[in-house]
Design a protein around this motif. Structure first.
Motif, short mmCIF file in Angstrom:
data_model
loop_
_atom_site.label_atom_id
_atom_site.label_comp_id
_atom_site.label_asym_id
_atom_site.label_seq_id
_atom_site.Cartn_x
_atom_site.Cartn_y
_atom_site.Cartn_z
N VAL A 367 41.22 53.31 43.77
CA VAL A 367 41.31 51.80 42.94
C VAL A 367 40.23 50.69 43.09
CG1 VAL A 367 43.07 49.52 43.44
CG2 VAL A 367 43.40 51.68 44.09
N LEU A 368 39.24 50.99 43.58
CA LEU A 368 37.89 49.81 43.78
C LEU A 368 37.46 50.56 42.61
CD1 LEU A 368 37.02 47.19 45.49
CD2 LEU A 368 35.95 48.93 46.62
N ASP A 369 37.09 51.50 42.59
CA ASP A 369 36.41 51.90 41.36
C ASP A 369 37.01 51.93 40.18
OD1 ASP A 369 34.59 52.88 42.86
OD2 ASP A 369 34.94 54.91 43.67
N LEU A 370 38.09 52.02 39.90
CA LEU A 370 38.91 51.62 38.72
C LEU A 370 39.39 50.28 38.63
CD1 LEU A 370 41.46 55.18 38.66
CD2 LEU A 370 39.22 54.62 37.92
N ALA A 371 40.20 49.83 39.07
CA ALA A 371 40.99 48.55 39.63
C ALA A 371 40.04 47.24 39.49
CB ALA A 371 42.50 48.72 39.58
N GLY A 372 39.08 47.75 40.32
CA GLY A 372 38.86 45.99 41.23
C GLY A 372 39.02 45.62 42.39
N ARG A 373 38.59 44.84 43.22
CA ARG A 373 38.85 44.34 44.07
C ARG A 373 40.35 43.35 44.10
NH1 ARG A 373 39.55 40.22 47.54
NH2 ARG A 373 39.51 39.96 49.56
N PHE A 374 40.82 42.87 43.09
CA PHE A 374 41.30 41.75 42.14
C PHE A 374 42.60 42.16 42.15
CE2 PHE A 374 43.55 38.63 39.48
CZ PHE A 374 44.18 37.27 40.64
N ALA A 375 42.76 43.04 41.13
CA ALA A 375 44.05 43.47 40.34
C ALA A 375 44.37 44.40 41.35
CB ALA A 375 43.28 44.16 39.13
N GLY A 376 43.93 45.23 42.18
CA GLY A 376 44.19 46.51 42.95
C GLY A 376 44.77 46.37 44.27
N LEU A 377 44.55 44.37 45.05
CA LEU A 377 45.40 43.97 45.92
C LEU A 377 46.37 43.21 45.05
CD1 LEU A 377 42.81 41.77 47.30
CD2 LEU A 377 43.87 44.38 48.47
N LEU A 378 46.27 42.99 44.37
CA LEU A 378 48.22 42.58 43.31
C LEU A 378 49.11 43.31 43.41
CD1 LEU A 378 46.77 39.99 40.94
CD2 LEU A 378 47.55 39.47 42.98
N GLY A 379 48.35 44.65 42.44
CA GLY A 379 49.48 45.59 42.17
C GLY A 379 49.67 46.29 43.65
#
Length: 436
Positions: A367-379
């Motif tokens: 998740v961190l590699d593909l989406a990044g911190r912000f988008a991953g946490l909101l997802g």
């Protein structure tokens, strides 16, 4: 001469202290191993693999761990596990000190760590009802939760600082902690095999392993509660990894990461101590609903609120609510389960709740590699909101009676009541009634 209650309380204290030392070493390894791999490889995904191996080993060892805990002396099982952990932590300490540690060696430690922890958890938790009086069972469960968070608090804090001082130090300290745990368990009286376990049945027989699954799946509240725990543990593990790994790649020192992660332990420890009081106000399944919705709101806060320490504080707030739900659920589980089945039921519960955690570090790295911190946490927050809504509408949780009813319920109580069949003095080695 000491009374029976005094002797039983003393046994629980020995178990508690020995397990606390093991929790400390385990929590140290949980934060040190990913950071160690991250420093060696520079890859968040590879750092996630080490946590995945640890959790997967714990998951795969879960069912046989319960069968072993029901067949053999539970104290002896725990002693062998501590001896194995002393050996692997000592070996990693020597390799690290010599500067020859490798990724395969760290994977080996994670494998032994996870499998031994599964055995120790099954044997230790199955012992609790024999070491405390019936009216103190809920308090003992809360104390175990406090032990876990205290170990996490001390272990994560110490792990980051020890790693900053010298790579070998976390493994040296872990070896000494497991050695001290082994010494404490030597003073605990033997725990003979549980009554009602057929002596001629192979330990790893399919029927024996599946009895714990059958027992849990026959109770609606236990089944739905474990499904919630699986989802919660998975997303919490993903969020925790994203927060820790992004802090490290963002340049935060390992010592400060340890302190931030320790805030999770602070919240859990305070929540465990407050759990007996909170249970008087949050009756039935309310603790589960509170934890799920708090998780959603606080995860959004982790994603959007500024501040280097904000994630640690908000994770600690989630951890504060969790022990009340855990104490309620685990007390029901132990009271419903006969001693002959406790090891297997404890293992199945650990597998169900830890199954999500087994893949969480790996998923967190991806998740961190593909989406990044912000988008991953909101997802993660969005999916958890759906789970929280479905759980709030679940009849199995909505109709859960007060925990006190579990103590007095008759064995022939209503099959829809998750506390039915509570008379554990009866021989319940046979197939449990279809309560779910």
């Amino acid at each position: 001469m000491p009374s029976e209650k005094t002797r039983r309380g003393g046994g629980f204290t020995l178990l508690w202290v020995g397990s606390a030392l093991g929790e400390f070493a385990y929590s140290t390894s949980l934060i040190v191993l990913p950071l160690f791999v991250l420093a060696l490889t520079g890859s968040p995904a590879r750092a996630g693999i080490i946590g995945f191996v640890d959790a997967a080993a714990m998951l795969l060892a879960g069912l046989p761990a319960g069968a072993i805990a029901d067949r053999y002396d539970r104290r002896t099982v725990m002693l062998w596990c501590q001896a194995a952990l002393v050996a692997v932590f000592g070996a990693l300490a020597l390799l690290s000190w010599a500067g020859t540690v490798s990724l395969p060696a760290l994977v080996a430690l994670a494998l032994v760590n996870g499998a031994s922890t599964a055995l120790t958890m099954a044997a230790g938790e199955a012992m609790i009802p024999s070491l405390v009086a019936e009216e103190r069972l809920s308090d003992a469960v809360s104390m175990n939760a406090a032990r876990t968070y205290a170990g996490q608090l001390a272990g994560t804090s110490a792990g980051g600082f020890l790693l900053a001082l010298k790579n070998a130090l976390p493994f040296v300290v872990g070896c000494l902690a497991h050695l001290a745990a082994l010494a404490m368990l030597l003073f605990l009286k033997r725990q003979p095999p549980a009554a009602g376990v057929p002596a001629d049945r192979p330990v790893l027989s399919g029927r024996g392993l599946l009895e714990g699954i059958r027992w849990i799946t026959s109770h609606p509240f236990l089944r739905v509660g474990l499904l919630c725990a699986t989802a919660t543990n998975f997303f919490f593990g993903v969020i925790y990894f994203v927060v820790i790994a992004s802090a490290r790649t963002g340049g935060m020192a390992t010592g400060l990461i340890g302190v931030m992660a320790a805030l999770l332990g602070v919240g859990g420890l305070l929540g465990s101590l407050a759990a007996p009081l909170l249970q008087r106000f949050l009756t039935g399944a309310r603790p589960i609903h509170v934890v799920l919705w708090a998780f959603v709101v606080l995860t959004v806060g982790i994603a959007v609120l500024p501040g280097a320490w904000t994630p640690g504080v908000l994770l600690g707030a989630i951890a504060f609510a969790a022990p009340t739900a855990n104490a309620c659920f685990t007390t029901y589980q132990l009271r419903l389960t006969p001693d002959s089945h406790r090891g297997r039921v404890v293992s199945v519960a650990a597998i169900a709740s830890g199954g999500g955690g087994a893949i969480a570090p790996l998923a967190g790295g991806i998740v961190l590699d593909l989406a990044g911190r912000f988008a991953g946490l909101l997802g993660c927050a969005a999916v958890m909101a759906v789970i929280a809504l479905l759980t709030s509408l679940s009849p199995a949780l909505r109709d859960m009676p007060h925990p006190g009813a579990a103590v007095t319920a008759r064995p022939d109580a209503d099959a829809g009541n998750p506390c039915a069949g509570e008379d554990l003095d009866a021989d319940v080695a046979a197939t449990p009634p279809p309560v779910r």
